[in-house]
Design a protein around this motif. Structure first.
Motif, short mmCIF file in Angstrom:
data_model
loop_
_atom_site.label_atom_id
_atom_site.label_comp_id
_atom_site.label_asym_id
_atom_site.label_seq_id
_atom_site.Cartn_x
_atom_site.Cartn_y
_atom_site.Cartn_z
N ALA A 147 4.42 13.82 -11.82
CA ALA A 147 4.91 13.83 -13.20
C ALA A 147 3.86 14.38 -14.16
O ALA A 147 4.17 15.16 -15.07
N VAL A 148 2.61 13.98 -13.95
CA VAL A 148 1.54 14.49 -14.80
C VAL A 148 1.39 16.00 -14.64
O VAL A 148 1.22 16.74 -15.63
N GLU A 149 1.49 16.47 -13.41
CA GLU A 149 1.39 17.92 -13.17
C GLU A 149 2.56 18.66 -13.83
O GLU A 149 2.36 19.74 -14.43
N LYS A 150 3.77 18.07 -13.73
CA LYS A 150 4.93 18.71 -14.36
C LYS A 150 4.77 18.77 -15.87
O LYS A 150 5.06 19.80 -16.49
N GLU A 151 4.30 17.68 -16.46
CA GLU A 151 4.09 17.67 -17.91
C GLU A 151 2.99 18.63 -18.31
O GLU A 151 3.06 19.26 -19.36
N ARG A 152 1.99 18.75 -17.47
CA ARG A 152 0.91 19.69 -17.78
C ARG A 152 1.43 21.12 -17.79
O ARG A 152 1.11 21.92 -18.69
N LEU A 153 2.26 21.45 -16.78
CA LEU A 153 2.84 22.79 -16.75
C LEU A 153 3.78 23.02 -17.94
O LEU A 153 3.77 24.10 -18.56
N ALA A 154 4.59 21.98 -18.26
CA ALA A 154 5.49 22.12 -19.40
C ALA A 154 4.71 22.27 -20.70
O ALA A 154 5.07 23.06 -21.58
N ALA A 155 3.61 21.50 -20.84
CA ALA A 155 2.79 21.63 -22.03
C ALA A 155 2.18 23.03 -22.12
O ALA A 155 2.07 23.61 -23.21
N GLY A 156 1.79 23.57 -20.96
CA GLY A 156 1.27 24.94 -20.97
C GLY A 156 2.33 25.94 -21.42
O GLY A 156 2.04 26.86 -22.20
N ARG A 190 0.83 -1.20 0.00
CA ARG A 190 0.00 0.00 0.00
C ARG A 190 0.87 1.26 0.00
O ARG A 190 0.58 2.23 -0.71
N GLY A 191 1.98 1.24 0.81
CA GLY A 191 2.88 2.39 0.81
C GLY A 191 3.54 2.60 -0.55
O GLY A 191 3.68 3.73 -1.02
N THR A 192 3.95 1.48 -1.15
CA THR A 192 4.56 1.59 -2.49
C THR A 192 3.58 2.15 -3.50
O THR A 192 3.94 3.00 -4.33
N VAL A 193 2.34 1.66 -3.45
CA VAL A 193 1.32 2.15 -4.38
C VAL A 193 1.05 3.63 -4.16
O VAL A 193 0.93 4.42 -5.11
N ASP A 194 0.97 4.04 -2.87
CA ASP A 194 0.75 5.46 -2.57
C ASP A 194 1.90 6.32 -3.08
O ASP A 194 1.68 7.38 -3.69
N GLN A 195 3.13 5.84 -2.86
CA GLN A 195 4.28 6.60 -3.33
C GLN A 195 4.30 6.69 -4.85
O GLN A 195 4.56 7.75 -5.43
N LEU A 196 4.01 5.56 -5.52
CA LEU A 196 3.96 5.56 -6.98
C LEU A 196 2.87 6.49 -7.49
O LEU A 196 3.04 7.21 -8.47
N GLN A 197 1.73 6.49 -6.80
CA GLN A 197 0.63 7.35 -7.20
C GLN A 197 1.02 8.83 -7.08
O GLN A 197 0.73 9.64 -7.96
N ARG A 198 1.72 9.16 -5.97
CA ARG A 198 2.16 10.55 -5.81
C ARG A 198 3.16 10.94 -6.90
O ARG A 198 3.11 12.06 -7.44
N ARG A 199 4.06 10.01 -7.24
CA ARG A 199 5.02 10.31 -8.30
C ARG A 199 4.33 10.51 -9.64
O ARG A 199 4.68 11.41 -10.41
N VAL A 200 3.36 9.65 -9.93
CA VAL A 200 2.63 9.78 -11.19
C VAL A 200 1.89 11.11 -11.26
O VAL A 200 1.90 11.82 -12.27
N ILE A 201 1.24 11.46 -10.12
CA ILE A 201 0.51 12.73 -10.10
C ILE A 201 1.47 13.90 -10.29
O ILE A 201 1.20 14.86 -11.03
#
Length: 337
Positions: free
Chosen positions: A98-107, A85-96
């Motif tokens: 990364a997605v936010e970073k890509e969204r800002l870069a795309a902007g 569960r901790g690994t999944v939570d950490q992976l989820q935070r990383r994915v979120i």
């Protein structure tokens, strides 16, 4: 009977998958049970009761051991679930993230693209105007060329030279009326210059290191009947200039070229393309006529004062197209082309 055989095979398969400790416990339990049965049959109730009590105690100990093992297994499973569960939570935070970073870069990229498109729209009209002006200038130069030259055969294409470049050479040759013109490298400009120098009865020698090109240009010269034009094939040889060696034209093959009134050094056709003016003046500088002009393209003209100063070529004149003429300052206004 069939069911009994099937049951027996099932028991045998399960026994094969049991561990040594399990098999030992099973054997001991069977032996104790057999002892209970034999003691009971022999009328020894006390012994049978003792063995039965021992069997029950062994079964109870096994149950307790099994329950403890299952408890440990349960705790291990819970710990594994928590880690997962901790690994999944950490992976989820990383994915979120990364997605936010890509969204800002795309902007940011979208903003940059929008600004670039806006600049392009502003410059399109200006670019089209400049392109149209350049095309008009080249067309005008072409008309002037054919007014100055009356060819006796189809003229060759200009190659890397534009009509404005050819016009600058033709105008200079007609203006200076040179007796001997030497060009380092040959091409379509050789035919145009041949017509220009031929008006005043001048002579043109085109030096070329590529034998195939020399043959092609020589055929064009013969086609136009330019008797005053010589295309001379001169192979390359090593030449030392200011302590540096370079591949240049064989100096021995340039004998007979003296009192040169007009020298054309085209960096796109000469072997020493990085610095074509230095070896040209090193070999032919002393063979120039007193009022000679040396024509170079824009790039070598930037270092012309250093290279041409030893021969007095310190006066520059910008010609139409890509050329710059270098002449002696004491030349008269009629001869400074």
């Amino acid at each position: 009977m069939t069911r009994f055989l099937r049951t027996t095979r099932t028991v045998v398969r399960r026994l094969r998958g049991a561990s040594r400790r399990q098999l030992a416990g099973l054997v001991i339990g069977l032996l104790v049970a057999a002892g209970v049965a034999v003691s009971s049959g022999a009328g020894q109730a006390a012994l049978a009761t003792g063995l039965l009590a021992l069997l029950l105690a062994a079964v109870l100990a096994g149950v307790i051991h099994l329950s403890r093992r299952m408890a440990r297994l349960h705790r291990s499973n819970q710990e594994a679930v928590r880690e997962l569960r901790g690994t999944v939570d950490q992976l989820q935070r990383r994915v979120i993230a990364a997605v936010e970073k890509e969204r800002l870069a795309a902007g940011d990229r979208h903003l940059e693209l929008t600004e670039a498109l806006a600049r392009t729209e502003r410059l399109t009209a200006r670019g089209a105007e400049v392109l149209l002006h350049e095309q008009s200038r080249e067309i005008e130069a072409m008309f002037q060329l054919f007014r100055a030259v009356t060819p006796r055969a189809p003229m060759p294409a200009g190659g890397v030279l534009h009509p404005t470049d050819l016009l600058g050479l033709v105008h200079l040759a007609r203006e200076r009326r040179p007796g001997l013109t030497v060009t380092l490298g040959c091409g379509p400009s050789t035919v145009w210059l041949g017509y220009a120098v031929g008006v005043s009865g001048g002579r043109l020698v085109a030096v070329e290191h590529d034998e195939n090109r020399a043959i092609r240009v020589r055929a064009k010269v013969a086609e136009h009947g330019l008797s005053g034009v010589e295309v001379r094939h001169v192979p390359l040889a090593e030449l030392s200039v200011d302590g540096r060696s370079a591949d240049w034209y064989d100096v021995d093959a340039l004998d007979g070229l003296s009192d040169i009134d007009l020298l054309l050094v085209d960096g796109t056709l000469t072997p020493a393309a990085t610095d074509p003016l230095a070896p040209a003046l090193h070999v032919l500088g002393r063979r120039l006529a007193p009022a000679a002009a040396v024509v170079v393209d824009d790039e070598p003209a930037r270092v012309a004062p250093r290279q041409g100063g030893g021969f007095g070529l310190t006066v520059r004149r910008r010609l139409p197209g890509r050329w710059t003429a270098l002449t002696h300052p004491q030349a008269t206004a009629s001869t400074v082309g």
